[in-house]
Design a protein around this motif. Sequence first.
Motif, short mmCIF file in Angstrom:
data_model
loop_
_atom_site.label_atom_id
_atom_site.label_comp_id
_atom_site.label_asym_id
_atom_site.label_seq_id
_atom_site.Cartn_x
_atom_site.Cartn_y
_atom_site.Cartn_z
N SER A 1 69.28 -3.18 0.07
CA SER A 1 68.80 -2.10 -0.79
C SER A 1 68.30 -0.99 0.12
CB SER A 1 67.67 -2.60 -1.70
OG SER A 1 67.15 -1.56 -2.48
N GLU A 2 68.98 0.14 0.11
CA GLU A 2 68.64 1.22 1.02
C GLU A 2 67.35 1.93 0.61
OE1 GLU A 2 71.98 3.83 1.24
OE2 GLU A 2 72.95 2.64 2.82
N MET A 3 66.67 2.47 1.61
CA MET A 3 65.45 3.22 1.35
C MET A 3 65.78 4.58 0.72
SD MET A 3 63.00 2.60 4.64
CE MET A 3 62.29 0.98 4.98
N SER A 4 64.77 5.16 0.12
CA SER A 4 64.93 6.50 -0.45
C SER A 4 65.14 7.51 0.67
CB SER A 4 63.70 6.87 -1.27
OG SER A 4 63.45 5.93 -2.28
N ARG A 5 65.61 8.67 0.30
CA ARG A 5 65.87 9.70 1.30
C ARG A 5 64.60 10.21 1.95
NH1 ARG A 5 71.02 11.51 1.52
NH2 ARG A 5 72.42 10.88 -0.18
N ILE A 6 63.50 10.13 1.25
CA ILE A 6 62.22 10.54 1.82
C ILE A 6 61.16 9.53 1.39
CG2 ILE A 6 61.78 12.08 -0.13
CD1 ILE A 6 60.17 13.84 1.85
N VAL A 7 60.32 9.14 2.35
CA VAL A 7 59.25 8.17 2.12
C VAL A 7 57.95 8.78 2.61
CG1 VAL A 7 58.40 5.85 2.60
CG2 VAL A 7 60.86 6.25 2.41
N GLY A 8 56.92 8.74 1.80
CA GLY A 8 55.63 9.28 2.20
C GLY A 8 54.52 8.29 1.97
N GLY A 9 53.36 8.57 2.57
CA GLY A 9 52.24 7.66 2.42
C GLY A 9 50.94 8.30 2.85
N VAL A 10 49.85 7.73 2.36
CA VAL A 10 48.50 8.14 2.72
C VAL A 10 47.72 6.89 3.08
CG1 VAL A 10 46.39 9.30 1.97
CG2 VAL A 10 48.61 10.09 1.11
N ASN A 11 47.09 6.89 4.25
CA ASN A 11 46.28 5.74 4.65
C ASN A 11 45.12 6.21 5.52
OD1 ASN A 11 48.57 6.17 6.65
ND2 ASN A 11 47.28 4.77 7.83
N THR A 12 44.27 5.27 5.87
CA THR A 12 43.10 5.59 6.69
C THR A 12 43.10 4.72 7.93
OG1 THR A 12 41.76 3.97 5.45
CG2 THR A 12 41.70 6.27 4.71
N THR A 13 42.54 5.25 9.01
CA THR A 13 42.39 4.53 10.26
C THR A 13 40.99 4.79 10.81
OG1 THR A 13 43.26 6.36 11.60
CG2 THR A 13 44.85 4.73 10.79
N VAL A 14 40.59 3.95 11.77
CA VAL A 14 39.31 4.11 12.45
C VAL A 14 39.56 4.10 13.95
CG1 VAL A 14 37.02 3.16 12.85
CG2 VAL A 14 38.05 2.99 10.58
N SER A 15 39.11 5.15 14.64
CA SER A 15 39.26 5.24 16.09
C SER A 15 38.10 6.01 16.66
CB SER A 15 40.58 5.94 16.46
OG SER A 15 40.61 7.25 15.97
N GLU A 16 37.66 5.63 17.85
CA GLU A 16 36.53 6.28 18.51
C GLU A 16 35.32 6.40 17.58
OE1 GLU A 16 36.06 7.13 21.55
OE2 GLU A 16 38.08 6.88 22.41
N ASN A 17 35.11 5.33 16.80
CA ASN A 17 33.97 5.27 15.89
C ASN A 17 34.01 6.39 14.85
OD1 ASN A 17 31.81 3.69 15.17
ND2 ASN A 17 30.31 4.92 16.27
N GLU A 18 35.24 6.78 14.45
CA GLU A 18 35.40 7.85 13.46
C GLU A 18 36.52 7.48 12.51
OE1 GLU A 18 36.19 12.68 13.32
OE2 GLU A 18 36.63 11.54 15.13
N GLY A 19 36.30 7.70 11.21
CA GLY A 19 37.33 7.46 10.23
C GLY A 19 38.30 8.62 10.13
#
Length: 406
Positions: free
Chosen positions: A121-139
């Motif tokens: 099953s092929e992926m869509s032509r465009i894929v997007g996302g929103v997520n969070t990360t933590v680095s250097e003690n900062e979100g």
Amino acid sequence: MTPQVQQAEEGGLGELGRDMFGLEGPGADEPARPSIRLEGVKARVDRIHVEGLGRTRDDVVRLTVDELFDATDFEDVIVRTHKVRNKLESMGCFRDIGVLIDVSSGPGATPEGLEVTFSVSEMSRIVGGVNTTVSENEGNLVLGARLPNVLGRGERLQAEYSMGYRSSSNFSVTAAKPYPYRPLAPVLSASVFQQSHEYPWSGYRLLDRGLLLDLSFNTSPATKHSVQWEGLVRDTAVLSKTTSFKVRESSVGNNIYDKGPVMKSGIRHVVAVDHRDDPIFPSRGTFVQFTSEVAGLGGGVAYLKNELAAQLNHTVVPDVVVSGGAALGVLHDVHGAPLADRLFLGGPTTLRGFAQRGVGPHADKQATGGAVSTRSLPASAHCLGAEIAMTSDFSITQTSLSGNLP
């Protein structure tokens, strides 16, 4: 279906089949089924079908699945099918891949012949996302968009923007091309990026704009290499009038020397050997990563930096896992090694119980980094989803072995 193949499918998968496809063995109340050695079952692949292709070109799929025709027995068919499925997944073109192995039928079928069908099953032509990360003690909030399988042979284009809740912001555009059918399964990628960070613990602001070329390949299922060339223009500025004089000496741009931005060009090699059962919450296995960087192929910065990190995980009793690790870093400054490339300790990601960059050389209470860093990562025990960190035995080691080389 021949009796031999039917017996192998019903009871002959053994540990190999259960581990590979995640099948459960017979329960305590079920009678043990007879098992046979799969390498003793003669089999060959007569036909390969790939269903569900749309944008993906036939030639790249054919090159990826061709090795199935070299199988000589039923076990070899299963192992090669698993490898081919992983190669198809690594192309980044398909959202889901199903596999069906059946006896061969129709014109040209052989007595031991099999047909392997991949349902994709092929992926869509465009894929997007929103997520969070933590680095250097900062979100950070990360927004990403990806165009998979742009030209039909696994090429992908990805853009990502991240913004920290304090002051950091990053932007990058990456183009990648995988070659899963070639030896070592190499992946070529090129990235254009801009990174902006503030480091109040050291009193400076950093702005990098550059280009990163990367060649990644695997020499074994557990060993991954990455060879990179990075060229960037770096602008380092002090944060305030109270920034220490030593930090100002290491900064460029808006300081008393007004040297302006500096160019950095270097080659980096990263090799990682990962034998853990899970990269996020491992219960057993080891992980070792060695990074070597040589800067000075043009530009105003030249240094040699090596870093080694290791991790060990062991299950004491069911649901109780003890993890520990160690890391070592050495920097040899040839000329002009900036503050941002030095080694720092302290904070939740390196040494718990200390302030961010709180361990090592300081000037006027601002971290200036060192040229050698040795630390034992906090040992931890995972018990039924809880984590107990034990750091008291490691703090002295980290503190006493952090500093500058003579």
